[in-house]
Structures are given as C-alpha cells and as structure tokens.
Design a protein around this motif. Structure first.
Motif, short mmCIF file in Angstrom:
data_model
loop_
_atom_site.label_atom_id
_atom_site.label_comp_id
_atom_site.label_asym_id
_atom_site.label_seq_id
_atom_site.Cartn_x
_atom_site.Cartn_y
_atom_site.Cartn_z
N PRO A 154 -10.43 -12.00 -3.98
CA PRO A 154 -10.84 -12.35 -5.24
C PRO A 154 -11.41 -11.27 -6.22
CG PRO A 154 -11.71 -13.81 -3.50
CD PRO A 154 -11.05 -12.60 -2.83
N GLU A 155 -11.34 -11.53 -7.56
CA GLU A 155 -12.06 -10.72 -8.33
C GLU A 155 -13.44 -10.30 -7.95
OE1 GLU A 155 -11.49 -12.62 -11.89
OE2 GLU A 155 -9.54 -12.11 -12.60
N GLY A 156 -13.63 -8.99 -7.94
CA GLY A 156 -14.94 -8.55 -7.38
C GLY A 156 -15.22 -8.05 -6.12
N GLN A 157 -14.30 -8.55 -5.13
CA GLN A 157 -14.28 -7.97 -3.87
C GLN A 157 -14.08 -6.51 -3.55
OE1 GLN A 157 -14.57 -10.38 -0.91
NE2 GLN A 157 -14.96 -8.61 0.17
N ASP A 158 -14.94 -6.02 -2.94
CA ASP A 158 -14.99 -4.70 -2.65
C ASP A 158 -14.10 -4.25 -1.54
OD1 ASP A 158 -15.21 -1.86 -2.50
OD2 ASP A 158 -17.22 -1.85 -1.56
N LEU A 159 -12.60 -3.70 -1.91
CA LEU A 159 -11.73 -3.32 -0.94
C LEU A 159 -11.92 -1.81 -0.49
CD1 LEU A 159 -8.85 -5.63 -1.98
CD2 LEU A 159 -10.40 -5.91 -0.07
N SER A 160 -13.03 -1.17 -0.86
CA SER A 160 -12.67 0.46 -0.73
C SER A 160 -12.89 0.71 1.05
CB SER A 160 -14.21 0.86 -1.12
OG SER A 160 -15.25 0.52 -0.70
N ALA A 161 -13.33 -0.04 1.65
CA ALA A 161 -13.25 0.20 3.31
C ALA A 161 -11.83 0.01 3.87
CB ALA A 161 -14.03 -0.79 3.84
N ALA A 162 -11.04 -1.05 3.12
CA ALA A 162 -9.67 -1.34 3.37
C ALA A 162 -8.78 -0.19 2.94
CB ALA A 162 -9.14 -2.52 2.77
N ARG A 163 -9.20 0.47 1.68
CA ARG A 163 -8.36 1.65 1.27
C ARG A 163 -8.58 2.69 2.08
NH1 ARG A 163 -10.64 -0.58 -3.63
NH2 ARG A 163 -8.81 -1.90 -4.78
N ALA A 164 -9.77 2.91 2.58
CA ALA A 164 -10.10 4.25 3.20
C ALA A 164 -9.53 4.14 4.77
CB ALA A 164 -11.53 4.27 3.47
N LEU A 165 -8.98 2.87 5.17
CA LEU A 165 -8.42 2.76 6.44
C LEU A 165 -6.83 2.98 6.35
CD1 LEU A 165 -10.49 -0.39 7.91
CD2 LEU A 165 -10.50 1.82 8.84
N LEU A 166 -6.72 2.42 5.13
CA LEU A 166 -5.08 2.64 4.81
C LEU A 166 -4.82 3.84 4.66
CD1 LEU A 166 -4.55 -0.36 2.25
CD2 LEU A 166 -3.37 -0.19 4.67
N GLU A 167 -5.62 4.72 4.13
CA GLU A 167 -5.26 6.25 4.02
C GLU A 167 -5.09 6.89 5.08
OE1 GLU A 167 -8.38 8.01 1.47
OE2 GLU A 167 -7.62 6.88 -0.24
N ARG A 168 -6.10 6.28 6.19
CA ARG A 168 -5.90 6.93 7.57
C ARG A 168 -4.50 6.63 8.17
NH1 ARG A 168 -9.92 4.26 11.68
NH2 ARG A 168 -11.55 5.36 10.37
N TYR A 169 -3.96 5.26 7.96
CA TYR A 169 -2.79 5.00 8.73
C TYR A 169 -1.50 5.19 7.65
CZ TYR A 169 -6.09 2.47 11.73
OH TYR A 169 -7.03 2.33 12.60
N ALA A 170 -1.77 5.89 6.64
CA ALA A 170 -0.84 6.09 5.86
C ALA A 170 0.19 7.04 6.58
CB ALA A 170 -1.06 6.38 4.43
N ARG A 171 -0.40 8.21 7.17
CA ARG A 171 0.33 9.26 7.80
C ARG A 171 1.41 8.66 8.82
NH1 ARG A 171 -4.64 11.97 10.09
NH2 ARG A 171 -5.26 11.20 8.29
N LEU A 172 1.12 7.37 9.30
CA LEU A 172 2.20 6.90 10.26
C LEU A 172 3.62 6.44 9.48
CD1 LEU A 172 -0.17 4.41 12.24
CD2 LEU A 172 0.57 6.67 12.86
N GLY A 173 3.47 6.27 8.32
CA GLY A 173 4.65 6.05 7.43
C GLY A 173 5.29 4.72 7.76
N THR A 174 4.79 3.83 8.26
CA THR A 174 5.37 2.64 8.55
C THR A 174 5.45 1.52 7.49
OG1 THR A 174 3.45 1.71 9.56
CG2 THR A 174 4.99 2.76 11.02
N PHE A 175 4.74 1.65 6.49
CA PHE A 175 4.81 0.65 5.38
C PHE A 175 4.16 1.02 4.06
CE2 PHE A 175 0.80 0.01 7.94
CZ PHE A 175 -0.46 0.18 6.85
N THR A 176 4.27 0.43 2.97
CA THR A 176 3.76 0.57 1.77
C THR A 176 2.72 -0.32 1.53
OG1 THR A 176 5.32 -0.50 0.47
CG2 THR A 176 5.75 1.61 0.69
N ALA A 177 1.42 0.09 0.80
CA ALA A 177 0.51 -0.97 0.85
C ALA A 177 -0.16 -0.74 -0.87
CB ALA A 177 -0.56 -0.46 1.63
N ARG A 178 -0.61 -2.14 -1.37
CA ARG A 178 -1.26 -1.99 -2.37
C ARG A 178 -2.32 -3.44 -2.44
NH1 ARG A 178 2.25 -5.49 -5.72
NH2 ARG A 178 4.12 -5.85 -4.74
N THR A 179 -3.15 -3.41 -3.53
CA THR A 179 -3.98 -4.51 -3.54
C THR A 179 -3.89 -5.18 -4.69
OG1 THR A 179 -5.62 -3.01 -4.88
CG2 THR A 179 -5.80 -2.98 -2.47
#
Length: 476
Positions: A229-254
């Motif tokens: 929902p609007e206003g929900q903080d997803l900064s923790a999720a984005r930080a985790l996605l950056e960690r796993y982005a190097r695996l190169g298995t998916f694209t992600a967005r919010t």
C-alpha cells in the motif's frame, strides 16, 4: 442512470468532453466528434477538426485532447493507435463505446433475434489501448437491460452470470472513457511475473528468506513485483534485492497503490504471460515455478497449482521463528473444488497462463487482515486446473495453527461451475466408490482386530462377556 437518461442529458460524448476539457485547451476532433467544435471554441479552446475518421495532426498543433467519434472508434486497430500515439503523444483520448460484447447483444445474436452488434467489445478495445500504451483514467458505464430475449428467465439469468464471471465487461451496455499515455502493456511470452505481497511488514529475517528463495528459482525468465500500500516502507526489501541482484536470476521492481487496489495495480503492471502470487512470509523451493510452468506448457490447462506446506512457526526473541510443524495440503492425488474452498492459501501456490483465461479478473482485493483472495475458486469454476502432486514445493508460513490462514472472502452465491454432466457423474461415482472403499476398510480392520483378539488365550471370552454385560445394562 440509464442509457436513455444519459443521452437526454446531452449525449454521452458531449457530457464526457465538456466535463474534462478545460478552457484554452488544444483539442483534436475526429469523425462525428466535430459537432463539439462550437461548444469548445466558446470555452476558448483551440480546435482542429480532422477531415476523416483517422487522427492526423497538422504541423505545429500539439493536442492536449483528442476526441473520437463513433466512426473513429470503430476504425481503431493497432496501426491507427500507433499513428494516434505518434501524432498526439501527450494527449488524453476521449470516446464513447456501445459495447459489441454486451451480454444482451451476445444472447440476442445467439438466439437469432438480432444480428451481431457491429464494432468492438469493451474488452477488445481496452486491450488494444493497453498494448498501444494507454491507461484508463476515467470510465463511466451503463449496465445492460436485465432481460432482452425470450429465453426462460432463469436460463437467461444463468447465462448472463456465467458471462460475467469470465468477463465483467459483458454487463456493460455502453460507456464513456478517457485514456492517457502510459507504458505499453503487451504480455511477454514465457515470462513469469511473481507478485510478492509486502503489505503487512514481515520481519526482515522472513523477508530475507522469501527473497533468497526467489533468487534461487530455476525458472527463467522471472519478473518480481513487490506490492504494498501507499506509504509502506520497502527500503529493507530493496536492500535485500540489491544483495541478490548479483545472482542475476530475476528482474525486480516495486508497486504502490491505494489500499484495496494494490494487487490489481500490480497485475496491471505485470508483463508476464504467466502470473503467480506470494506473501512475503512464504518460501518457494528451487523447482517450484519450473514444475508449474512446464505443466502448463505441456498441456491445455489455464492454470496449475502445486501441493504446499502450512508451516506453523512460533516467534522467538531476537531471531527467526521456530518451526513447529509442516502440514502438506491438499492431500491426495486429485484436486477437487472442496480443496479450493477449504484451502484458500492455494492462492499462494498457483501459476496462471494469462493468455488462456481471457478477461477473467485475476485480482479483486488485497490479502489484508489475514484474508486471502478467492482467485482459486473463481478460476476453478471456469477452468479445470492441472494439479502438480507429489512432494510440496512451497511453504505458506504463519504464526499459530493453519486455521489462521483459512480465512477468505466467501465465493459469491451466484458463482457458476462450467462442467459437463459426464464430469459430474464421474465425480459422484468416484466419491461413492471411495466411500465404499472406506467402509470396506473399516470392516476389514474390525475383522482383523477380532481375529487378533481370538488368537490371545482368554482375551476374546473376556471381551465378549464384558460386551454382554454392557448390553444387558442398556436394555430395560
């Protein structure tokens, strides 16, 4: 408001245009819409009247609105929309539509009381607009008359209900629309879009496990959409996605949207031919999506569902929850409608081929307050799924007993099931056979127990004497 009253109030198109176009706007008029030129010029608008049914902008004229008359709407196709988008890239497009896919028109055509209604259906037109890069900014519709054929009343009502389940727009007689430029939304063949619900702010540890399990998926290509929902903080999720982005298995967005419409907006933005939903507390095993997508690719089904685990966990202080039990569901080798009703958490263990379900809405509400959408029931009513049995391949994790997950919006009372009589006969016969098998099993169990008791010296006579005494006490 009825269609007739809307026309008496000045016409659908005129009401729409004069309600949205402000003073001194630059307006292009196509086809029958040219009749609005005088009213718009009185507002100080700069107006260009196209000479034919197609939009062709004159040099130096940058339209903020393009109004399409009936003839212009009837001629819309991918080529015409591409030209419109090129000639008026920032314009809001206004038009009305008499829905060729209205239930009343379809039934009248089927029973032979009226020819097929000319023009486009609402579903087809809106799909064309989405693929051309337009988004609906305003939609006002008027419903079909409740009865338009000489069919038996209950038969017509049932047919209309079935059409509405597959495509709600069949209940629209005509409507007025405003669409604005947006990103094209054509489905990408072979792509799996996973909508991950993050609206209840799970702990970072659980979210980390969920995202890591997605990063390890064998399914490629895969698009991950974090929905909140609007206003929900997803900064923790984005930080985790950056960690796993190097695996190169998916694209992600919010995706953020107003409460009550988050999943619908996520589905609108999803680009994949295949679609799945997860909660941020879930984990999926590496081959989960591969098995489901392969089952769809190798057969004619519109959706596939896997066996899952209800994973019951107990919170701990300062660490990950402790897993108390993993309970597989559904049991058995066949998927029945009762499983979809009793286990709404199957919403989190399915994959849908969007090309095979037509205009069926895939997201109607959000899983707020522990409630899960009724998508499996709505899908199962019209489309037989393929059940990927065997070992469970995903976990639906929650605190406490699995009953806490088994809360969902009840299916509508008018939900219809699309099945042949032969299918129902086969299922009734199978249920009867399974019932008889269970009864025979109980008899065999009792006989076996009786034989074992007889084999023990003195025990059989003692048990029999006790049974006789109890029987005499019950008798008057």
């Amino acid at each position: 408001m009825s269609t007739g009253l809307a026309r008496e109030a000045g016409g659908l198109l005129e009401t729409l245009v004069l309600g949205r176009v402000g003073a001194r706007a630059r307006v292009g008029l196509v086809g029958e819409a040219r009749g609005l030129a005088g009213a718009l010029r009185e507002r100080g608008c700069e107006v260009y009247e196209a000479t034919g049914p197609d939009w062709k902008a004159p040099p130096g004229f940058s339209a903020s609105f393009v109004v399409l008359g009936e003839e212009g709407v009837a001629r819309l196709d991918a080529t015409a929309l591409a030209a419109l988008r090129h000639g008026a890239p920032e314009a809001e497009v206004l038009f009305t539509l008499r829905n060729a896919g209205a239930a009343s028109a379809l039934l009248e055509t089927l029973v032979g009381t009226a020819p097929a209604r000319p023009g486009l259906s609402e579903t087809a037109l809106l799909a064309l607009l989405r693929e051309a890069g337009y988004r609906v900014a305003h939609r006002q519709v008027w419903p079909c008359a409740p009865r338009t054929t000489a069919l038996a009343e209950d038969a017509e009502r049932s047919l209309r209900a079935l059409l509405a389940q597959l495509s709600p727009s069949t209940q629209v007689e005509e409507g007025a629309y405003a669409v604005v430029p947006d990103a094209p939304a054509a489905l990408v063949p072979g792509l799996l879009s996973v909508v991950l619900w993050c609206g209840e702010a799970p702990s970072q540890g659980l979210l980390d496990e969920a995202l890591f399990s997605l990063a390890c998926q064998e399914q490629h290509p895969l698009e991950l959409i974090l929905a909140a929902p609007e206003g929900q903080d997803l900064s923790a999720a984005r930080a985790l996605l950056e960690r796993y982005a190097r695996l190169g298995t998916f694209t992600a967005r919010t995706v953020h949207a107003a409460p009550g419409g988050v999943l619908a907006e996520a589905v609108r933005q999803a680009r994949g031919q295949y679609l799945s939903f997860l909660d941020a507390r879930c984990v999926v095993y590496p081959g989960h999506f591969t098995r489901l997508v392969r089952a769809l690719e190798e057969g004619p089904a519109a959706w596939a569902v896997a066996r899952a685990f209800h994973t019951e966990w107990v919170p701990t202080v300062g660490g990950l929850p402790y897993v108390r039990a993993k309970i597989p569901f559904p049991l058995g080798e066949r998927l029945e409608l009762e499983h979809l009703l009793k286990d709404p958490a199957l919403f989190l263990a399915l994959v849908v081929d969007r090309a095979r379900v037509g205009a069926l809405p895939l997201a109607t509400d959000d899983p707020a307050g522990g409630r899960l959408p009724d998508l499996p029931v709505r899908l199962g009513a019209l489309f037989e799924p393929v059940f990927v049995a065997g070992i469970a391949s995903c976990e639906v994790r929650q605190e406490g007993a699995p009953a806490s997950v088994r809360v969902t919006s009840p299916p509508a009372a008018e939900t219809w099931l699309l099945r042949t009589v032969a299918v129902w006969e086969e299922r009734v016969a199978r249920a009867r056979e399974e019932g008889l098998s269970a009864r025979e099993f109980r008899h065999r169990l009792v006989d076996d127990l009786n034989a074992r008791i007889r084999a023990v010296p003195g025990v059989h006579a003692t048990v029999r004497a006790l049974a006789e005494r109890l029987k005499q006490r019950r008798e008057p």
